[in-house]
Design an enzyme around this catalytic site. Sequence first.
Site, PDB file in Angstrom:
ATOM      1  N   HIS A 112       0.848  -1.191   0.000  1.00 44.51           N
ATOM      2  CA  HIS A 112       0.000   0.000   0.000  1.00 44.51           C
ATOM      3  C   HIS A 112       0.886   1.244   0.000  1.00 44.51           C
ATOM      4  O   HIS A 112       1.833   1.344   0.784  1.00 44.51           O
ATOM      5  CB  HIS A 112      -0.907   0.023   1.234  1.00 44.51           C
ATOM      6  CG  HIS A 112      -1.630   1.331   1.425  1.00 44.51           C
ATOM      7  ND1 HIS A 112      -1.458   2.119   2.541  1.00 44.51           N
ATOM      8  CD2 HIS A 112      -2.527   1.977   0.630  1.00 44.51           C
ATOM      9  CE1 HIS A 112      -2.207   3.208   2.429  1.00 44.51           C
ATOM     10  NE2 HIS A 112      -2.865   3.144   1.288  1.00 44.51           N
ATOM     11  N   SER A 113       0.607   2.191  -0.899  1.00 44.77           N
ATOM     12  CA  SER A 113       1.264   3.484  -0.917  1.00 44.77           C
ATOM     13  C   SER A 113       2.794   3.334  -0.981  1.00 44.77           C
ATOM     14  O   SER A 113       3.318   2.764  -1.932  1.00 44.77           O
ATOM     15  CB  SER A 113       0.817   4.289   0.308  1.00 44.77           C
ATOM     16  OG  SER A 113       1.138   5.646   0.180  1.00 44.77           O
ATOM     17  N   ARG A 114       3.520   3.821   0.006  1.00 43.75           N
ATOM     18  CA  ARG A 114       4.978   3.679   0.009  1.00 43.75           C
ATOM     19  C   ARG A 114       5.382   2.204  -0.045  1.00 43.75           C
ATOM     20  O   ARG A 114       6.360   1.833  -0.703  1.00 43.75           O
ATOM     21  CB  ARG A 114       5.569   4.337   1.252  1.00 43.75           C
ATOM     22  CG  ARG A 114       7.099   4.295   1.345  1.00 43.75           C
ATOM     23  CD  ARG A 114       7.565   5.028   2.601  1.00 43.75           C
ATOM     24  NE  ARG A 114       9.022   5.079   2.702  1.00 43.75           N
ATOM     25  CZ  ARG A 114       9.779   4.168   3.278  1.00 43.75           C
ATOM     26  NH1 ARG A 114       9.204   3.083   3.808  1.00 43.75           N
ATOM     27  NH2 ARG A 114      11.093   4.307   3.350  1.00 43.75           N
TER      28      ARG A 114
END
Length: 304
Positions: A112-114
Amino acid sequence: MTDVNKKELGLVGGSPVERVFNLTGERSIYAQVWEKPGAPIFIALHGWLDNSASFSRLAPLLNVTVVALDLAGHGLSYHRKAEAPYHLWDDLLDLDEIIEQLGGAAVGLLGHSRGAIICAIYAATMPERCNQLLLIDGLVPEPVSSDKFPTQLRKAMLEFKRHAKRTFPVYDSVDAAAKIRHQGLFPLSETAASAIVDRGTKPVEGGVSWRVDPKLLAPSMIKLTSEQISALVADINLPATLVLASEGMPKLFPFFAKNLHAFTNIDMVDLVGSHHLHLEDEVVQVAALFNQKIDKYQGENNCV
C-alpha cells in the site's frame, strides 16, 4: 514449505500472530501473520507512517497467508541509526533478507502506498524472488528531474538535521492520538485510525506518543528521475494489479495519474474510496478483486 517449517517460523494460527525477523546487525523487523493453511505466502508492506495493522481488515479476507511487516522506523520494528535516513533501497535489503528467512522461494507481494512502491521496485530488480504483485494506491515515487538533484539533496540534508532532533507531542490517551491521525494527509475513519494508532503509539510519561522514527518525516535525499522510474516499471514481468482510489494518490498527486497510462504491463482498476480503502468499508471490494487475481495466477507460479 512444510507445516513443521511454518510452525518454526511462527506462521500457524487462526488469528494474527506476532513474528519477529532478526536481521543482520542486530536489527529486528516485527510482523503480524494471518495464516491460511496450504495457501501461498504474500508479504505485505504498509504505507508511510502506518504499520502492519494497515492490513488488519484485508488480510483475513484473502486466500493467502499474509505476513504483514512493520517496516523499519514504523510500528514495533527497529529504527535506523541516528545518522541514517530512510531510503527505499534500504527497505529492499530488509525485504530480501526476510524472504530468505521464509525459505527463499518466490512469494507474493502486497503493498500500500509507500509499501507498494517498495514492492514494485523489488519485483523489477529481484524477479526470481516474487511471483505476483497486488498494489493499493501506489506504484512509483514522485520523480525529480536530474537538474534538480542538487536542490533536492540540499533540502533533504537540512530537513534531516531538523527532524533527527524532533520530539513528538504527548497525548492523554490512544483515543486522543487516533483523533489526530483521523485528520491526517489522507483522512481515515475513526475505526481505521484506531487500528493503526493502537500499534503506532507507545506509553510515555503523561500519556502516549508516536512510535515512528521522526527521521521518516525528512524528504528523500535522492529521488529517481522519470526515466529511471519508467525503466523500473518496464522490468516488472509478473502478474501485477494496482487498485487506484478515487480520493487517493491520483487526486492528491496529478503527476501520478498522468503517467500511469504508460505502464501497460500493470493491470489497473479504479475504485471509489479513500487512500486507505483497504482499511475502510471498500475492503470487501478490494479483497474480492485480489482473490480473483490470486486464484487466476498463483497456480501458474511457484508458491511456497
